[in-house]
Design an enzyme around this catalytic site. Structure first.
Site, PDB file in Angstrom:
ATOM      1  N   LYS A 253      -8.563   3.423  -9.274  1.00 40.04           N
ATOM      2  CA  LYS A 253      -7.852   3.855  -8.061  1.00 40.04           C
ATOM      3  C   LYS A 253      -6.415   3.338  -8.120  1.00 40.04           C
ATOM      4  O   LYS A 253      -6.183   2.181  -8.485  1.00 40.04           O
ATOM      5  CB  LYS A 253      -8.578   3.295  -6.843  1.00 40.04           C
ATOM      6  CG  LYS A 253      -8.027   3.759  -5.506  1.00 40.04           C
ATOM      7  CD  LYS A 253      -8.871   3.187  -4.361  1.00 40.04           C
ATOM      8  CE  LYS A 253      -8.432   3.693  -3.003  1.00 40.04           C
ATOM      9  NZ  LYS A 253      -9.266   3.144  -1.905  1.00 40.04           N
TER      10      LYS A 253
ATOM     11  N   SER B 160     -11.155   6.585   1.167  1.00 42.90           N
ATOM     12  CA  SER B 160      -9.907   6.867   0.499  1.00 42.90           C
ATOM     13  C   SER B 160      -9.984   6.901  -1.029  1.00 42.90           C
ATOM     14  O   SER B 160      -9.048   7.372  -1.671  1.00 42.90           O
ATOM     15  CB  SER B 160      -8.869   5.816   0.910  1.00 42.90           C
ATOM     16  OG  SER B 160      -9.285   4.529   0.495  1.00 42.90           O
TER      17      SER B 160
ATOM     18  N   SER C 182     -14.421   3.106   2.169  1.00 41.83           N
ATOM     19  CA  SER C 182     -13.707   3.964   1.205  1.00 41.83           C
ATOM     20  C   SER C 182     -14.296   4.058  -0.190  1.00 41.83           C
ATOM     21  O   SER C 182     -13.807   4.848  -1.009  1.00 41.83           O
ATOM     22  CB  SER C 182     -12.260   3.508   1.075  1.00 41.83           C
ATOM     23  OG  SER C 182     -11.511   4.054   2.124  1.00 41.83           O
TER      24      SER C 182
HETATM   25  N1  GLN Z   1     -11.319   5.402   6.549  1.00 44.15           N
HETATM   26  C1  GLN Z   1     -11.016   4.032   6.852  1.00 44.15           C
HETATM   27  C2  GLN Z   1      -9.541   3.896   7.168  1.00 44.15           C
HETATM   28  O1  GLN Z   1      -8.874   4.887   7.160  1.00 44.15           O
HETATM   29  C3  GLN Z   1     -11.434   3.144   5.726  1.00 44.15           C
HETATM   30  C4  GLN Z   1     -10.501   3.147   4.615  1.00 44.15           C
HETATM   31  C5  GLN Z   1     -10.892   2.214   3.510  1.00 44.15           C
HETATM   32  O2  GLN Z   1     -12.028   1.751   3.419  1.00 44.15           O
HETATM   33  N2  GLN Z   1      -9.907   1.900   2.704  1.00 44.15           N
HETATM   34  O3  GLN Z   1      -9.053   2.821   7.427  1.00 44.15           O
END
Ligand code: GLN
Length: 497
Positions: free
Chosen positions: A75, A150, A174
């Site tokens: 990532k 994400s 994410s």
């Molecule tokens: N969807 C969550 C956010 O937007 C979690 C994102 C993540 O785990 N990085 O904060």
């Protein structure tokens, strides 16, 4: 086996071919490259790939190491020396990492070859990868749908066989949510189990790095290489790392699994509910006992998460000021104009929204009402889990309330997007570990035209089962997920690309 079949292999199978010298690390890189060139135009999972560096590294690698010769996708929020690290943001568009994150050093020490950086929501803020400032990644199961986020780039690449395994980060879901939406395995390790040195920080009390893979065993292999104390990360734990492979293959007799009554909410997709119900029966048939548990503060999870994650993000993202890294506004009038325009030009809408919310939550007049209160409720959420784990060995639930949603479906409504993490973000707030493992396929109307018999074609979309474990109990959730996976074979279902 023909070279073009290599990319479909699991890490474990690929590594044994490499070790037996039936294939060379260089041939693996070449086969992966061909696969990527074939599917990448359809799914757009990668932000940058350096095949040349990868081939050079492959030539030197010791195939007898646990991950010897295995290419891993990373990532684009984790520093890999000499590679870009954009975090999906314009503000870091021209940044190159001067060093390897500890997880990358550890993967290299285990013989893995980090070869490419994957797409993501900007600074990991999002659940669909649509917040990337660069491009949209598509779900390999249905190109009109999101891969989740994400860590959507790593998840889509693994699902499309254009990566053998990937790294993601999980602050509120994410890793687990995109794993679920793409039909693969994703693990959020316990807070402190994996070093964050070299990970660009989003919300430091929540972030963890973890694997995305085709099987539970492959995730255990990556965790074996990656977990453990790091003197460079003061939040990393010094407890010894068990061999995460050791419980794989053990049965589930006597295992007590908790089903939280608060998780069977309205709005959960009926096909997700029925897949999870079937999974529970399957776990029972493997010897586990299903026990009702209660996590009474679940309802506050999303609100608490968005107070704390935005507060921490507003502080962490202050460093992107155009002085030290990345984008810098042209011809500033003065210093404030320099900061203001650099950040105005460099950050996307969701990141700005979070910085504004987080700054508000931390501002002197509201700090006690929002930030301090949210910390207190976070403690209640943590205690819910402590109490539940007095009765059970692990907790089971859907990973996501719905299968992959359509591209664009939730972008106009941030709240709808935030709800994607309703089952995952309490795990981050509590600091415990979790895994998502495929548990079924939902059928939905496809995007394709009607077929010759006049009926609409159906898309199949993966569904994920989440298994949450106590802090540092990764070996147990691997055991449960592996026993389940091997008895059902859902992990063998692949998208038709
Ligand atoms: N969807 C969550 C956010 O937007 C979690 C994102 C993540 O785990 N990085 O904060």
């Amino acid at each position: 086996m023909s070279r073009s079949d290599l990319p479909a292999l699991t890490i474990a199978d690929l590594q044994s071919l490499l070790r037996r010298k039936e294939v060379s690390p260089r041939e693996v890189i070449d086969a992966l490259r061909a696969r990527i060139e074939n599917v990448e135009p359809k799914i757009d999972a990668y932000l940058s790939i350096d095949f040349q560096a990868a081939a050079k590294e492959a030539d030197k690698v010791d195939v007898d190491l646990p991950l010897g010769g295995v290419p891993i996708a990373i990532k684009d929020i984790i520093n890999v020396k000499g590679q870009p690290c954009t975090c999906g943001s314009k503000i870091l568009a021209n940044y190159r990492s001067p060093y390897d994150a500890t997880v990358i050093q550890k993967l290299r020490a285990a013989g893995a070859v980090p070869f490419g950086k994957t797409n993501m929501d900007e600074f990991a803020m999002g659940s669909s990868t649509e917040n990337s400032s660069v491009k949209v990644t598509r779900n390999p199961w249905d190109m009109s749908r999101v891969p989740g986020g994400s860590s959507g780039g790593s998840a889509a690449a693994v699902a499309a066989d254009s990566a053998f395994g990937g790294l993601g980060t999980d602050t509120g879901g994410s890793i687990r949510q995109p794993a679920s939406l793409c039909g693969i395995v994703g693990v959020k390790p316990s807070y402190g189990r994996v070093s964050r040195f070299g990970l660009v920080a989003f919300a430091s009390s929540l972030d963890q790095v973890g694997p995305l893979t085709k099987t539970v065993r492959d995730s255990a292999l990556i965790m074996n290489a990656m977990a453990g104390h790091d003197p460079q990360d003061s939040t990393s734990l010094s407890e010894p790392v068990p061999d995460y492979k050791k419980n794989l293959g053990r049965d589930l007799k006597g295992m007590r699994l908790g089903l939280p009554k608060e998780y069977m909410i309205e709005g959960i997709d009926p096909q997700v509910k029925s897949a999870v119900d079937t999974a529970l029966k399957q776990l029972q048939s493997l010897g586990a006992e299903i026990v009702d548990v209660s996590l009474p503060h679940t309802d506050y999870g999303i609100a608490v998460y968005y107070f704390l994650a935005t507060a921490e993000a507003s502080a962490n993202l202050a460093r992107f000021d155009g002085v030290r890294y990345g984008h810098r506004a042209k011809d500033p009038k003065d210093l404030l104009d320099h900061y203001g325009r650099t950040r105005e030009e460099g950050f996307g809408a969701e990141v700005k929204r979070r910085i504004i919310l987080g700054t508000y939550v931390l501002s002197s007049g509201y700090y006690d009402a929002y930030y301090v209160r949210a910390q207190k409720v976070r403690e209640l959420i943590r205690q819910d889990f402590v109490k539940a784990f007095e009765k059970v060995d692990a907790i089971v639930s859907p990973t996501s309330p719905v299968p992959a949603f359509k591209l664009g479906e939730r972008t106009a409504d941030p709240l709808a997007m935030y709800l994607a993490d309703i089952f995952t973000n309490t795990g981050n707030l509590a600091g415990i570990c979790g895994i998502s493992v495929p548990c079924g396929l939902a059928k939905v109307n496809g995007n394709q035209p009607r077929n010759d018999r006049g009926s609409r074609t159906l898309s199949e979309l993966p569904i994920g089962l989440q298994i949450l474990g106590k802090s540092l109990d990764e070996a147990r959730i691997f055991q449960i997920a592996h026993a389940y996976e091997q008895s059902t074979g859902w992990h063998e279902a692949r998208p038709k690309l």
